[in-house]
Scaffold this motif. Sequence first.
Motif, PDB file in Angstrom:
ATOM      1  N   GLY A   1       0.779  -1.237   0.000  1.00 40.66           N
ATOM      2  CA  GLY A   1       0.000   0.000   0.000  1.00 40.66           C
ATOM      3  C   GLY A   1       0.802   1.274   0.000  1.00 40.66           C
ATOM      4  O   GLY A   1       0.235   2.357   0.194  1.00 40.66           O
ATOM      5  N   ALA A   2       2.104   1.220  -0.228  1.00 42.55           N
ATOM      6  CA  ALA A   2       2.912   2.436  -0.282  1.00 42.55           C
ATOM      7  C   ALA A   2       2.470   3.308  -1.447  1.00 42.55           C
ATOM      8  O   ALA A   2       2.151   2.811  -2.531  1.00 42.55           O
ATOM      9  N   LYS A   3       2.465   4.614  -1.250  1.00 42.08           N
ATOM     10  CA  LYS A   3       2.009   5.557  -2.269  1.00 42.08           C
ATOM     11  C   LYS A   3       3.085   5.763  -3.333  1.00 42.08           C
ATOM     12  O   LYS A   3       4.202   6.163  -3.020  1.00 42.08           O
ATOM     13  N   VAL A   4       2.727   5.512  -4.594  1.00 38.86           N
ATOM     14  CA  VAL A   4       3.720   5.591  -5.667  1.00 38.86           C
ATOM     15  C   VAL A   4       3.979   7.019  -6.123  1.00 38.86           C
ATOM     16  O   VAL A   4       5.016   7.300  -6.727  1.00 38.86           O
ATOM     17  N   ASN A   5       3.056   7.942  -5.870  1.00 38.42           N
ATOM     18  CA  ASN A   5       3.214   9.325  -6.316  1.00 38.42           C
ATOM     19  C   ASN A   5       3.566  10.274  -5.176  1.00 38.42           C
ATOM     20  O   ASN A   5       3.354  11.481  -5.273  1.00 38.42           O
ATOM     21  N   THR A   6       4.086   9.735  -4.087  1.00 37.75           N
ATOM     22  CA  THR A   6       4.532  10.580  -3.000  1.00 37.75           C
ATOM     23  C   THR A   6       5.714  11.432  -3.456  1.00 37.75           C
ATOM     24  O   THR A   6       6.452  11.040  -4.369  1.00 37.75           O
ATOM     25  N   GLN A   7       5.884  12.606  -2.848  1.00 41.29           N
ATOM     26  CA  GLN A   7       6.932  13.528  -3.271  1.00 41.29           C
ATOM     27  C   GLN A   7       7.812  13.931  -2.098  1.00 41.29           C
ATOM     28  O   GLN A   7       7.343  14.093  -0.970  1.00 41.29           O
ATOM     29  N   ALA A   8       9.102  14.100  -2.395  1.00 44.93           N
ATOM     30  CA  ALA A   8      10.072  14.514  -1.384  1.00 44.93           C
ATOM     31  C   ALA A   8       9.995  16.022  -1.183  1.00 44.93           C
ATOM     32  O   ALA A   8       9.176  16.709  -1.796  1.00 44.93           O
ATOM     33  N   SER A   9      10.873  16.553  -0.356  1.00 43.95           N
ATOM     34  CA  SER A   9      10.823  17.986  -0.062  1.00 43.95           C
ATOM     35  C   SER A   9      11.101  18.838  -1.291  1.00 43.95           C
ATOM     36  O   SER A   9      10.657  19.982  -1.373  1.00 43.95           O
ATOM     37  N   ASP A  10      11.840  18.309  -2.266  1.00 44.43           N
ATOM     38  CA  ASP A  10      12.099  19.054  -3.497  1.00 44.43           C
ATOM     39  C   ASP A  10      11.143  18.661  -4.619  1.00 44.43           C
ATOM     40  O   ASP A  10      11.373  18.996  -5.779  1.00 44.43           O
ATOM     41  N   LEU A  11      10.082  17.926  -4.266  1.00 46.43           N
ATOM     42  CA  LEU A  11       9.022  17.460  -5.180  1.00 46.43           C
ATOM     43  C   LEU A  11       9.436  16.269  -6.037  1.00 46.43           C
ATOM     44  O   LEU A  11       8.664  15.849  -6.908  1.00 46.43           O
ATOM     45  N   ALA A  12      10.606  15.723  -5.809  1.00 51.38           N
ATOM     46  CA  ALA A  12      11.001  14.525  -6.558  1.00 51.38           C
ATOM     47  C   ALA A  12      10.058  13.377  -6.225  1.00 51.38           C
ATOM     48  O   ALA A  12       9.484  13.298  -5.133  1.00 51.38           O
ATOM     49  N   THR A  13       9.886  12.470  -7.179  1.00 47.44           N
ATOM     50  CA  THR A  13       9.047  11.290  -6.995  1.00 47.44           C
ATOM     51  C   THR A  13       9.899  10.032  -7.143  1.00 47.44           C
ATOM     52  O   THR A  13      11.003  10.078  -7.705  1.00 47.44           O
ATOM     53  N   PRO A  14       9.396   8.892  -6.668  1.00 49.95           N
ATOM     54  CA  PRO A  14      10.136   7.640  -6.898  1.00 49.95           C
ATOM     55  C   PRO A  14      10.378   7.379  -8.384  1.00 49.95           C
ATOM     56  O   PRO A  14      11.445   6.883  -8.764  1.00 49.95           O
ATOM     57  N   LEU A  15       9.408   7.734  -9.232  1.00 50.23           N
ATOM     58  CA  LEU A  15       9.586   7.517 -10.669  1.00 50.23           C
ATOM     59  C   LEU A  15      10.733   8.362 -11.211  1.00 50.23           C
ATOM     60  O   LEU A  15      11.511   7.905 -12.055  1.00 50.23           O
ATOM     61  N   LEU A  16      10.866   9.585 -10.730  1.00 52.27           N
ATOM     62  CA  LEU A  16      11.973  10.438 -11.172  1.00 52.27           C
ATOM     63  C   LEU A  16      13.315   9.817 -10.793  1.00 52.27           C
ATOM     64  O   LEU A  16      14.239   9.759 -11.618  1.00 52.27           O
ATOM     65  N   LEU A  17      13.424   9.339  -9.557  1.00 52.71           N
ATOM     66  CA  LEU A  17      14.700   8.768  -9.112  1.00 52.71           C
ATOM     67  C   LEU A  17      15.040   7.493  -9.881  1.00 52.71           C
ATOM     68  O   LEU A  17      16.188   7.269 -10.258  1.00 52.71           O
ATOM     69  N   ALA A  18      14.048   6.655 -10.112  1.00 55.53           N
ATOM     70  CA  ALA A  18      14.303   5.426 -10.865  1.00 55.53           C
ATOM     71  C   ALA A  18      14.726   5.755 -12.294  1.00 55.53           C
ATOM     72  O   ALA A  18      15.607   5.090 -12.864  1.00 55.53           O
ATOM     73  N   SER A  19      14.117   6.790 -12.873  1.00 57.01           N
ATOM     74  CA  SER A  19      14.467   7.215 -14.233  1.00 57.01           C
ATOM     75  C   SER A  19      15.874   7.799 -14.265  1.00 57.01           C
ATOM     76  O   SER A  19      16.637   7.564 -15.211  1.00 57.01           O
TER      77      SER A  19
END
Length: 540
Positions: A209-227
């Motif tokens: 159930g972890a949220k896939v579109n959660t954002q860090a303090s600089d608005l980065a997302t898990p998808l951005l980091l994986a990319s």
Amino acid sequence: MDFSECYEDSVSSVAAAARGGCRRRLRWLIREGRSVDTADNRGWRAVHEAAAAGTVACLKEILSAAAMTAGSSSGFHAYVNSATHEGESACFLAAKRGHLDAVRLLLKARANVDQLTNDLSCPLYAAVSNGHKDVVQLLVSKGAKLNRWHTASCWTCLHQAVYQNHADIVRILVRTADLEARDDFKMTPLFVAAQYGQQESLEVLVSAGAKVNTQASDLATPLLLASQEGHLSCVNFLLDHGADANLACSCDWPQLPIHAAAQFGHLSILRRLVGVTERRCDGGEGMVSPLYLAVQGRQPASVELLLAQGFGPDAQDCRQLLGIRSPLAHAFECQLGFSERALSYSEAARMLLAAGATLRQDEWRPALARHDLLTLVLDHRWIYPLSDNSAAAADVGRSKTALTGSELSDMLTTALERLEFAARWLPPLVKAGLEPESLLHLDVLREADGEIVNFLLQFLNWSTLAPPFKDILCQRRAQLTWQPFPQFDSIPDLSHLCRLRIRTLMGPDVVVRTDLVQRLPVAPCIQHFLQFRDIIQHSL
């Protein structure tokens, strides 16, 4: 004193026996009245040695002796939870090394399951870090705190389990741990899985159930980091489970995962993201084309892929967001600044030019400052359009396009602003077919170097110059800032006037850049003369 190294002369005989697992000797020493509470140079006691070595039999003897000598239950508990100079308890040392029976025995003796070390670690965090699943299971069942921050980065045990890719431990922790616990950068464990390519842990987290579109303090997302890191399987999994490829991932400008893939040259990921990214990032106002990042990252393969997928070579004007006018201008400027990386920037510029990138003043400024950049431009562009019915058009084909009227105008305007570089740009432009009269300007004759003035005049009928031009030349001659060639004091000979006429009738681009003149039934020396090679070759 070094608390990480054990000095043998500071270790008690009881502690040495416990470390070696010598239960019989340990019993004898205790019966002889030797203390189990003597600390060495690291602050280690016999209980720490037995716990770290996992010698359970010795640990039982030590705990029994401590209970008899402590005098009270509180004193015994203080001994069980005594810490080394680094803040490590016996339970911590046993958990760190995976000694399940030792941990169980210590917990039975009421060891503090959550006791912190000096560096904010604890028995559970140590067991997680080292992949001791059974110990983790035991500690969790005994109520160990799961969501406490550890380390200076504020990671929880779940962050650490994901980082180490201990998927079995992650499965244990996700049952009760906070899936959305954030570190000091507001990154959840899902970010860690995406950033380090921990595919199995990523799947466990999302399934829990972890949220896939959660954002860090600089608005980065898990998808951005994986990319960004090039983890294709993680990118595919996130996209298949609802990750938004169009969610802005930066506080400074609307960065998307496609930008990261383009910048770091992850072509497989880039292809996947092209299909799910809205094309408004290509030329939309207030957006940034991924071509900018492909150029910035020195990734010509990314440039090639994006252009093949229909991304416009001009993109949008990003001077407000990035301080850059166009991808081509960026490629040129970067090529000027980093000579050791010039090859990749040059390749990107070549692709952009071949795709029809527009040349404005921002592109012409660096191009006119360096010969190699100008040569690159001229390899892809005619200065003037060739007539469709001209013989030259059939010779050269259509691999090149001509400068538009506005591009030519911007080039001439920029050239007049960069007269200090005239020695670099004037001969190549004239060789490429530029009409020299287009540069016959008061500022050129007034400010250009004397050799440049002489070079330019050789392509003109100097006897028919307008009076203002002649006045400037006379002034410079009197001031000794210009020394004319001897022929400029006389009327041009007929041969020079003839080649000027031929150049006018045929067009300078046709005369210089095609082999049409070479087909004329005249001697090669005359062909060279008609093409002004005597002037051009002497000046290059």
